[in-house]
Design an enzyme around this catalytic site. Structure first.
Site, PDB file in Angstrom:
ATOM      1  N   HIS A 111       0.836  -1.203   0.000  1.00  0.00           N
ATOM      2  CA  HIS A 111       0.000   0.000   0.000  1.00  0.00           C
ATOM      3  C   HIS A 111       0.870   1.252   0.000  1.00  0.00           C
ATOM      4  CE1 HIS A 111      -0.457   1.262   4.539  1.00  0.00           C
ATOM      5  NE2 HIS A 111       0.769   0.909   4.275  1.00  0.00           N
ATOM      6  N   CYS A 158       5.136   5.295   5.361  1.00  0.00           N
ATOM      7  CA  CYS A 158       4.024   4.659   4.645  1.00  0.00           C
ATOM      8  C   CYS A 158       3.598   5.472   3.420  1.00  0.00           C
ATOM      9  CB  CYS A 158       2.842   4.412   5.572  1.00  0.00           C
ATOM     10  SG  CYS A 158       2.957   2.865   6.489  1.00  0.00           S
ATOM     11  N   HIS A 207       5.099  -0.129  -0.416  1.00  0.00           N
ATOM     12  CA  HIS A 207       5.795  -0.999   0.547  1.00  0.00           C
ATOM     13  C   HIS A 207       4.740  -1.956   1.059  1.00  0.00           C
ATOM     14  CE1 HIS A 207       3.775   1.902   3.049  1.00  0.00           C
ATOM     15  NE2 HIS A 207       3.777   0.988   3.998  1.00  0.00           N
ATOM     16  N   HIS A 238       3.104  -4.849   4.144  1.00  0.00           N
ATOM     17  CA  HIS A 238       2.991  -5.282   5.542  1.00  0.00           C
ATOM     18  C   HIS A 238       2.486  -6.722   5.565  1.00  0.00           C
ATOM     19  CE1 HIS A 238       3.436  -1.251   7.269  1.00  0.00           C
ATOM     20  NE2 HIS A 238       2.624  -0.813   6.309  1.00  0.00           N
ATOM     21  N   ASP A 274      -5.108 -10.409  -0.070  1.00  0.00           N
ATOM     22  CA  ASP A 274      -3.824 -11.100   0.058  1.00  0.00           C
ATOM     23  C   ASP A 274      -2.995 -11.007  -1.222  1.00  0.00           C
ATOM     24  OD1 ASP A 274      -1.896 -12.623   1.401  1.00  0.00           O
ATOM     25  OD2 ASP A 274      -2.656 -14.474   0.506  1.00  0.00           O
ATOM     26  N   HIS A 275      -1.740 -10.575  -1.049  1.00  0.00           N
ATOM     27  CA  HIS A 275      -0.797 -10.393  -2.170  1.00  0.00           C
ATOM     28  C   HIS A 275      -1.305  -9.377  -3.193  1.00  0.00           C
ATOM     29  CE1 HIS A 275       1.041 -13.847  -0.303  1.00  0.00           C
ATOM     30  NE2 HIS A 275       2.113 -13.663  -1.049  1.00  0.00           N
ATOM     31  N   GLU A 310      -1.165  -4.090  11.850  1.00  0.00           N
ATOM     32  CA  GLU A 310      -0.347  -3.709  10.695  1.00  0.00           C
ATOM     33  C   GLU A 310       1.128  -4.002  10.953  1.00  0.00           C
ATOM     34  OE1 GLU A 310      -1.050  -0.132   7.795  1.00  0.00           O
ATOM     35  OE2 GLU A 310       0.218   0.542   9.443  1.00  0.00           O
TER      36      GLU A 310
END
Ligand code: NI
Length: 136
Positions: free
Chosen positions: A14, A33, A39, A41, A79-80, A126
């Site tokens: 994100h 962020c 980047h 998490h 996810d991913h 997070e």
């Protein structure tokens, strides 16, 4: 009243930023962020429901069914993925843990209610130091 929590995990990219701000202002407000090149998490998602035990099964909710709802409604979409670009229910939102928790709540609440339980809390972890709890 019984409270039951299911944990799921997802990895996602994100960026926290407002497009109308320049990179410096985004960095000042959102810190690392706001990195323009994204980047990621390793998120943890805790979904807590509440209800009474079914005398026939001893369960508040069948965990297999709850897990299926959470996976199909949210984890498979998150996810991913890139939360800013790929996720329908995050479109146009700042992809903060707060907004993820609220969006997840909105995606699953009606499904949980159909099973005779109430959604109590959606928690998004997070980083090991930062987590958000949303109670609706
Ligand atoms: Ni971040």
């Amino acid at each position: 009243m019984i409270y039951l929590t299911r944990r799921e995990r997802f990895n996602a990219a994100h960026r926290l930023y407002k497009p109308e701000w320049d990179d410096k202002k985004n960095f000042d407000v959102f810190g690392k962020c706001s990195n323009p090149n994204w980047h990621g998490h390793n998120y943890e998602l805790f979904v807590t429901i509440k209800g009474e035990t079914n005398p026939e099964t001893g369960f508040v909710i069948n965990l297999k069914i709850l897990s299926k709802i959470v996976r199909e409604k949210v984890i498979e979409k998150l996810d991913h993925k890139n939360l800013n670009i790929d996720v329908d229910f995050m479109q146009g939102k700042i992809t903060s843990a707060e907004n993820i928790a609220i969006a997840v709540w909105n995606e699953i609440e009606s499904e949980v209610s159909k099973l005779g339980c109430k959604l109590h809390c959606v928690k998004v972890v997070e980083t090991e130091n930062n987590s958000i709890e949303y109670y609706g």
